[in-house]
Motif scaffolding. Structure first.
Motif, PDB file in Angstrom:
ATOM      1  N   ILE A  75       0.863  -1.177   0.000  1.00 43.16           N
ATOM      2  CA  ILE A  75       0.000   0.000   0.000  1.00 43.16           C
ATOM      3  C   ILE A  75       0.898   1.226   0.000  1.00 43.16           C
ATOM      4  O   ILE A  75       2.122   1.116   0.158  1.00 43.16           O
ATOM      5  N   HIS A  76       0.303   2.392  -0.180  1.00 46.73           N
ATOM      6  CA  HIS A  76       1.083   3.621  -0.244  1.00 46.73           C
ATOM      7  C   HIS A  76       0.547   4.628   0.764  1.00 46.73           C
ATOM      8  O   HIS A  76      -0.666   4.812   0.894  1.00 46.73           O
ATOM      9  N   ILE A  77       1.475   5.259   1.475  1.00 46.81           N
ATOM     10  CA  ILE A  77       1.143   6.292   2.443  1.00 46.81           C
ATOM     11  C   ILE A  77       1.793   7.593   1.996  1.00 46.81           C
ATOM     12  O   ILE A  77       3.005   7.650   1.773  1.00 46.81           O
ATOM     13  N   ILE A  78       0.981   8.623   1.853  1.00 48.65           N
ATOM     14  CA  ILE A  78       1.478   9.933   1.431  1.00 48.65           C
ATOM     15  C   ILE A  78       1.813  10.764   2.661  1.00 48.65           C
ATOM     16  O   ILE A  78       1.093  10.741   3.661  1.00 48.65           O
ATOM     17  N   GLY A  79       2.906  11.489   2.576  1.00 47.06           N
ATOM     18  CA  GLY A  79       3.256  12.481   3.583  1.00 47.06           C
ATOM     19  C   GLY A  79       3.134  13.864   2.981  1.00 47.06           C
ATOM     20  O   GLY A  79       3.731  14.142   1.941  1.00 47.06           O
ATOM     21  N   LEU A  80       2.354  14.732   3.618  1.00 49.87           N
ATOM     22  CA  LEU A  80       2.159  16.100   3.143  1.00 49.87           C
ATOM     23  C   LEU A  80       2.773  17.088   4.130  1.00 49.87           C
ATOM     24  O   LEU A  80       2.680  16.899   5.347  1.00 49.87           O
ATOM     25  N   GLY A  81       3.388  18.139   3.596  1.00 49.76           N
ATOM     26  CA  GLY A  81       3.961  19.174   4.441  1.00 49.76           C
ATOM     27  C   GLY A  81       5.154  18.708   5.253  1.00 49.76           C
ATOM     28  O   GLY A  81       5.389  19.187   6.356  1.00 49.76           O
ATOM     29  N   ILE A  82       5.935  17.798   4.683  1.00 51.19           N
ATOM     30  CA  ILE A  82       7.084  17.246   5.416  1.00 51.19           C
ATOM     31  C   ILE A  82       8.297  18.188   5.307  1.00 51.19           C
ATOM     32  O   ILE A  82       8.400  18.976   4.357  1.00 51.19           O
ATOM     33  N   ASP A  83       9.186  18.061   6.267  1.00 49.17           N
ATOM     34  CA  ASP A  83      10.465  18.768   6.229  1.00 49.17           C
ATOM     35  C   ASP A  83      11.477  17.849   5.552  1.00 49.17           C
ATOM     36  O   ASP A  83      11.867  16.825   6.126  1.00 49.17           O
ATOM     37  N   PRO A  84      11.917  18.155   4.336  1.00 43.80           N
ATOM     38  CA  PRO A  84      12.812  17.252   3.615  1.00 43.80           C
ATOM     39  C   PRO A  84      14.211  17.153   4.200  1.00 43.80           C
ATOM     40  O   PRO A  84      15.018  16.351   3.727  1.00 43.80           O
ATOM     41  N   ARG A  85      14.497  17.934   5.243  1.00 45.20           N
ATOM     42  CA  ARG A  85      15.807  17.821   5.894  1.00 45.20           C
ATOM     43  C   ARG A  85      15.797  16.804   7.026  1.00 45.20           C
ATOM     44  O   ARG A  85      16.852  16.509   7.595  1.00 45.20           O
ATOM     45  N   ASN A  86      14.626  16.268   7.373  1.00 48.78           N
ATOM     46  CA  ASN A  86      14.526  15.378   8.523  1.00 48.78           C
ATOM     47  C   ASN A  86      15.381  14.130   8.324  1.00 48.78           C
ATOM     48  O   ASN A  86      15.216  13.403   7.345  1.00 48.78           O
TER      49      ASN A  86
END
Length: 287
Positions: A75-86
């Motif tokens: 399955i696929h889980i979307i992440g929205l508004g993430i900090d790409p530096r994490n």
């Protein structure tokens, strides 16, 4: 005036056919106000997309679509508004990217046993050379005349029981939701209609997802029928989940998914952007 949202799209950073700037330009031309770039298991396209979005006057929500193994299925889980530096998110995605390479090599080997030579190299030529997915194999097989379109390739070559199938061994649901939350994002179940789960199994997924901190479900999707949109809207309402919309756009060659062309959310849903403020769509992380 209400904004037009498309919160599930792909670029050449994964298996889309448009570069991030090309995707942004098309979204702006289609009247999209807020776009999420959610490439599969990678953040590689976000910086270029941010620059293009700023120039076009379009709001970009940094996103990702994480591959998960749950209940014996992918399955696929979307992440929205993430900090790409994490760091935890980046490390987790690096592990998935490495697995994707191994899986692509295995798919190529299985197709070779069926007399289809050079499939891995052909798929790699359709990719960015770093992230190689089943869609790239599909494009190669269409080019070679093994099928008339990508859907036919998946049906006859790349799904369970077919010559090129390699079962996924992806992130756990707990890990995926944890990475997204740790990066300050909102976790959303992508296109639930594509999994063909029984009602009981879907409700079990939703229950586990909520316990782990997931907050949304993709109600309106490029792959959902009108009846499915209404069904998942009810599930969202009954389970106190926010509702998202996304075309799952991969490129102009897929006419069944039009960028920004989704139906509106049913009026009884709470949109995932209901409490978004401008600062929920960060710019500073790219500076």
């Amino acid at each position: 005036m209400s904004r037009k949202y498309d919160l599930h799209t792909h670029s050449t950073a994964s298996d889309g056919t448009l570069t991030p700037p090309e995707l942004i330009a098309l979204a702006a031309a289609k009247g999209v106000d807020v776009l999420a770039l959610t490439d599969h298991d990678t953040l590689a396209g976000l910086a270029a997309a941010r620059m293009a979005a700023d120039a076009a006057g379009l709001i970009l929500s940094p996103g990702v679509e994480i591959s998960v193994t749950w209940g014996g299925r992918t399955i696929h889980i979307i992440g929205l508004g993430i900090d790409p530096r994490n760091q935890a998110l980046c490390a987790g995605l690096a592990g998935l990217s490495a697995y994707r390479r191994r899986r692509a090599e295995a798919i190529g080997q299985r197709l070779a046993k069926e007399g289809i030579e050079g499939a891995f190299e052909g798929a790699r030529a359709f990719s960015n050379g770093r992230l190689i997915g089943r869609t790239h194999f599909a494009r190669f097989l269409v080019q070679r005349g093994y099928a008339s379109d990508e859907r036919e390739v998946f049906k006859h070559y790349l799904v369970k029981g077919k010559p090129g199938h390699v079962a996924g061994d992806w992130a756990s649901l707990e890990a995926a939701v944890g990475w997204i939350r740790g990066a300050g994002g909102q976790a959303v179940i992508a296109h639930p209609g594509r999994y063909h789960f029984t009602r009981a199994k879907l409700l079990r997924l939703i229950g586990e997802f909520r316990v782990l901190g997931g907050v949304g479900i993709e109600v309106v999707s490029g792959s959902h029928t009108r009846d499915e949109c209404l069904l998942f809207a009810r599930y969202a309402q009954e389970n106190r989940l926010l509702a998202s919309v996304g075309s799952d756009f991969h490129g102009p060659g897929n006419p069944w998914t039009e960028l920004g062309g989704m139906a509106p959310l049913p009026s009884f849903c709470t949109p995932i952007w209901a409490d978004w403020e401008e600062q929920r769509l960060p710019r500073a992380v790219f500076e």
